[in-house]
Write an enzyme that holds these catalytic residues in place. Structure first.
Site, PDB file in Angstrom:
ATOM      1  N   CYS A   1     -32.576  32.775 -26.699  1.00 48.99           N
ATOM      2  CA  CYS A   1     -32.718  32.448 -25.484  1.00 48.99           C
ATOM      3  C   CYS A   1     -34.110  31.200 -25.128  1.00 48.99           C
ATOM      4  O   CYS A   1     -35.038  31.781 -25.911  1.00 48.99           O
ATOM      5  CB  CYS A   1     -32.794  33.494 -24.401  1.00 48.99           C
ATOM      6  SG  CYS A   1     -31.471  34.421 -24.193  1.00 48.99           S
ATOM      7  N   GLN A   2     -34.172  30.313 -24.681  1.00 54.47           N
ATOM      8  CA  GLN A   2     -35.294  29.629 -24.375  1.00 54.47           C
ATOM      9  C   GLN A   2     -36.460  30.331 -23.718  1.00 54.47           C
ATOM     10  O   GLN A   2     -37.507  30.277 -24.091  1.00 54.47           O
ATOM     11  CB  GLN A   2     -34.828  28.276 -23.669  1.00 54.47           C
ATOM     12  CG  GLN A   2     -35.959  27.403 -23.219  1.00 54.47           C
ATOM     13  CD  GLN A   2     -35.356  26.024 -22.540  1.00 54.47           C
ATOM     14  OE1 GLN A   2     -34.028  26.118 -22.076  1.00 54.47           O
ATOM     15  NE2 GLN A   2     -36.273  25.082 -22.062  1.00 54.47           N
TER      16      GLN A   2
END
Length: 144
Positions: free
Chosen positions: A59-60
């Site tokens: 996930c960013q």
């Protein structure tokens, strides 16, 4: 700790309700606002649970998932440090929270995302993060 069983996601906030709600909006700007508002309805996660082992890779933004099992159903405490990602967690929780492991594994999440017309409106990194959340929850369901 919050009681993850009392979360509205999966009970009051369902995949069908999200599909219906999003269909009312004409623009993606309005849809993003709705998704962000969903994230604001997530029960808060205790900071003590925001640990490395609960962190979702890929996930960013930072995303934490803590599963609980009760009466054969899985419940999840979730959090993110980004508003839109919290909203995406809300979308995922509508599909998975309070379901049996079998229901989670049998739910067609790709079809749900297609109905929402969601993935093509996310950046590639957000889309990857969304799939990483789903993968983590599927792993929990398989282990259960």
């Amino acid at each position: 700790m919050n009681d993850p069983v009392s979360s509205p996601f999966g009970k009051d906030i369902t995949p069908e309700e999200i599909v219906d709600s999003l269909s009312f909006f004409d623009s993606w700007e309005e849809r993003y606002k709705y998704i962000i508002d969903l994230g604001k309805q997530l029960p808060p996660m205790a900071d003590a649970l925001k640990t490395e082992e609960r962190l979702v890779r890929g996930c960013q933004s930072q995303v934490w998932i803590e599963p609980h099992q009760q009466d054969g159903k899985l419940y999840f405490e979730v959090a993110s440090d980004a508003h839109i990602v919290s909203g995406l967690l809300g979308v995922v929780m509508a599909a998975y929270n309070g379901k049996s492991p079998e229901e989670i594994l049998n739910f067609d999440i790709e079809s749900f995302f297609t109905q929402l017309d969601l993935v093509k409106h996310l950046s590639p990194t957000r889309g990857n993060g969304l799939r990483a959340m789903v993968k983590r929850i599927h792993g929990v369901a398989q282990a259960a």
